[in-house]
Motif scaffolding. Sequence first.
Motif, PDB file in Angstrom:
ATOM      1  N   ARG A  49       0.834  -1.198   0.000  1.00 28.04           N
ATOM      2  CA  ARG A  49       0.000   0.000   0.000  1.00 28.04           C
ATOM      3  C   ARG A  49       0.872   1.253   0.000  1.00 28.04           C
ATOM      4  O   ARG A  49       1.907   1.289   0.653  1.00 28.04           O
ATOM      5  CB  ARG A  49      -0.894   0.038   1.247  1.00 28.04           C
ATOM      6  CG  ARG A  49      -1.939  -1.050   1.332  1.00 28.04           C
ATOM      7  CD  ARG A  49      -2.712  -0.988   2.637  1.00 28.04           C
ATOM      8  NE  ARG A  49      -1.875  -1.357   3.776  1.00 28.04           N
ATOM      9  CZ  ARG A  49      -1.639  -0.583   4.820  1.00 28.04           C
ATOM     10  NH1 ARG A  49      -2.143   0.637   4.875  1.00 28.04           N
ATOM     11  NH2 ARG A  49      -0.895  -1.015   5.823  1.00 28.04           N
ATOM     12  N   GLN A  50       0.430   2.275  -0.731  1.00 28.52           N
ATOM     13  CA  GLN A  50       1.108   3.565  -0.676  1.00 28.52           C
ATOM     14  C   GLN A  50       0.560   4.350   0.509  1.00 28.52           C
ATOM     15  O   GLN A  50      -0.648   4.511   0.655  1.00 28.52           O
ATOM     16  CB  GLN A  50       0.897   4.353  -1.962  1.00 28.52           C
ATOM     17  CG  GLN A  50       1.613   5.703  -1.955  1.00 28.52           C
ATOM     18  CD  GLN A  50       1.513   6.443  -3.270  1.00 28.52           C
ATOM     19  OE1 GLN A  50       2.397   6.381  -4.109  1.00 28.52           O
ATOM     20  NE2 GLN A  50       0.404   7.147  -3.456  1.00 28.52           N
ATOM     21  N   PRO A  53       2.845   9.775  -1.241  1.00 26.65           N
ATOM     22  CA  PRO A  53       3.717   9.651  -2.411  1.00 26.65           C
ATOM     23  C   PRO A  53       5.179   9.428  -2.012  1.00 26.65           C
ATOM     24  O   PRO A  53       5.734  10.151  -1.192  1.00 26.65           O
ATOM     25  CB  PRO A  53       3.522  10.993  -3.126  1.00 26.65           C
ATOM     26  CG  PRO A  53       2.120  11.382  -2.775  1.00 26.65           C
ATOM     27  CD  PRO A  53       1.942  10.940  -1.351  1.00 26.65           C
ATOM     28  N   HIS A  55       6.325   6.729  -0.474  1.00 23.31           N
ATOM     29  CA  HIS A  55       6.476   5.854   0.693  1.00 23.31           C
ATOM     30  C   HIS A  55       5.377   4.792   0.693  1.00 23.31           C
ATOM     31  O   HIS A  55       4.192   5.118   0.594  1.00 23.31           O
ATOM     32  CB  HIS A  55       6.423   6.664   1.987  1.00 23.31           C
ATOM     33  CG  HIS A  55       7.558   7.626   2.125  1.00 23.31           C
ATOM     34  ND1 HIS A  55       8.738   7.309   2.753  1.00 23.31           N
ATOM     35  CD2 HIS A  55       7.698   8.902   1.674  1.00 23.31           C
ATOM     36  CE1 HIS A  55       9.556   8.351   2.703  1.00 23.31           C
ATOM     37  NE2 HIS A  55       8.952   9.327   2.051  1.00 23.31           N
ATOM     38  N   TYR A  56       5.813   3.539   0.814  1.00 21.37           N
ATOM     39  CA  TYR A  56       4.890   2.410   0.799  1.00 21.37           C
ATOM     40  C   TYR A  56       5.095   1.552   2.045  1.00 21.37           C
ATOM     41  O   TYR A  56       6.136   1.622   2.708  1.00 21.37           O
ATOM     42  CB  TYR A  56       5.139   1.524  -0.425  1.00 21.37           C
ATOM     43  CG  TYR A  56       4.693   2.095  -1.747  1.00 21.37           C
ATOM     44  CD1 TYR A  56       3.567   1.596  -2.409  1.00 21.37           C
ATOM     45  CD2 TYR A  56       5.405   3.121  -2.362  1.00 21.37           C
ATOM     46  CE1 TYR A  56       3.168   2.099  -3.640  1.00 21.37           C
ATOM     47  CE2 TYR A  56       5.009   3.639  -3.588  1.00 21.37           C
ATOM     48  CZ  TYR A  56       3.890   3.120  -4.221  1.00 21.37           C
ATOM     49  OH  TYR A  56       3.497   3.623  -5.433  1.00 21.37           O
ATOM     50  N   TYR A  58       4.499  -2.678   3.063  1.00 22.76           N
ATOM     51  CA  TYR A  58       4.100  -4.027   2.680  1.00 22.76           C
ATOM     52  C   TYR A  58       3.718  -4.757   3.957  1.00 22.76           C
ATOM     53  O   TYR A  58       4.544  -4.911   4.867  1.00 22.76           O
ATOM     54  CB  TYR A  58       5.242  -4.753   1.974  1.00 22.76           C
ATOM     55  CG  TYR A  58       4.864  -6.125   1.444  1.00 22.76           C
ATOM     56  CD1 TYR A  58       4.230  -6.260   0.209  1.00 22.76           C
ATOM     57  CD2 TYR A  58       5.140  -7.278   2.175  1.00 22.76           C
ATOM     58  CE1 TYR A  58       3.882  -7.510  -0.283  1.00 22.76           C
ATOM     59  CE2 TYR A  58       4.790  -8.529   1.688  1.00 22.76           C
ATOM     60  CZ  TYR A  58       4.165  -8.643   0.456  1.00 22.76           C
ATOM     61  OH  TYR A  58       3.817  -9.887  -0.026  1.00 22.76           O
ATOM     62  N   VAL A  69      10.845   5.310  -1.751  1.00 20.77           N
ATOM     63  CA  VAL A  69      11.037   5.369  -3.199  1.00 20.77           C
ATOM     64  C   VAL A  69      11.893   6.580  -3.550  1.00 20.77           C
ATOM     65  O   VAL A  69      11.613   7.698  -3.112  1.00 20.77           O
ATOM     66  CB  VAL A  69       9.684   5.465  -3.931  1.00 20.77           C
ATOM     67  CG1 VAL A  69       9.890   5.465  -5.443  1.00 20.77           C
ATOM     68  CG2 VAL A  69       8.768   4.314  -3.516  1.00 20.77           C
ATOM     69  N   THR A  96       4.582  -3.093  -9.111  1.00 19.40           N
ATOM     70  CA  THR A  96       3.813  -1.882  -8.796  1.00 19.40           C
ATOM     71  C   THR A  96       4.668  -0.617  -8.842  1.00 19.40           C
ATOM     72  O   THR A  96       4.310   0.370  -9.496  1.00 19.40           O
ATOM     73  CB  THR A  96       3.167  -2.011  -7.400  1.00 19.40           C
ATOM     74  OG1 THR A  96       2.318  -3.158  -7.383  1.00 19.40           O
ATOM     75  CG2 THR A  96       2.351  -0.772  -7.061  1.00 19.40           C
ATOM     76  N   ILE A  97       5.795  -0.634  -8.155  1.00 19.64           N
ATOM     77  CA  ILE A  97       6.643   0.564  -8.078  1.00 19.64           C
ATOM     78  C   ILE A  97       7.626   0.614  -9.245  1.00 19.64           C
ATOM     79  O   ILE A  97       8.008   1.686  -9.708  1.00 19.64           O
ATOM     80  CB  ILE A  97       7.397   0.602  -6.730  1.00 19.64           C
ATOM     81  CG1 ILE A  97       6.412   0.432  -5.564  1.00 19.64           C
ATOM     82  CG2 ILE A  97       8.156   1.916  -6.577  1.00 19.64           C
ATOM     83  CD1 ILE A  97       7.070   0.322  -4.202  1.00 19.64           C
TER      84      ILE A  97
END
Length: 211
Positions: A49-50, A53, A55-56, A58, A69, A96-97
Amino acid sequence: MKGKGDAMLKSTLAALLSSLVCVALFARQPPRSPAGQAAAAVNPTGELRQIVPGHYVYSFTTYNSGIIVTSEGLVVLDALNSEATARAQREAMASTIRQPVRALVSSTFHDNYSKGNVAYADVLKIGHENYRTDLLELMRRGNVSAGEQRARLPNQTFRDRMTLYLGGKEIQILHVGRAHTRGDSIVFVPQDRIVYLSELYFANQFLFIND
């Protein structure tokens, strides 16, 4: 000299905490039911999930791994509980990224956050010097093979702090003393005002102070 360094580190932490607008936490969530745990053992796939913007997170069962990122690649925080889980995370990030992983920063040496290190043999692995010492001792007590030991251990350690400069982002890796373990790391991204706390934060319960 040590007193001066401690004061500087405490000052840095105070400034960090007072300036935060958004905080990304690796919160340990309430435990799943036995049925949920059994299903997770069969299916190591989690959810990516983000948060904001760049930064995610898991999430897999009760644990989380952070992702920073940059334009030159990703920095992953904690590799979770198994090689299979970590590889599932890498596949999710790749699809995804769509950025390569450049570094893995590890905070907790316990198996639930270090067994996944095996899936990051191709990247720079970073941990506090106490993290490396305690992880090595844990694996030796568990009769872990020499090959797995090499794959899980960090190849870069630090004492008080270190900084990565990647893709235009400054990523500070800080050690502020004993907390959940004696080798915990906090990761701070000043320009985004995001801090990753790993297991220095537990959701809905007081921090478990153990090793």
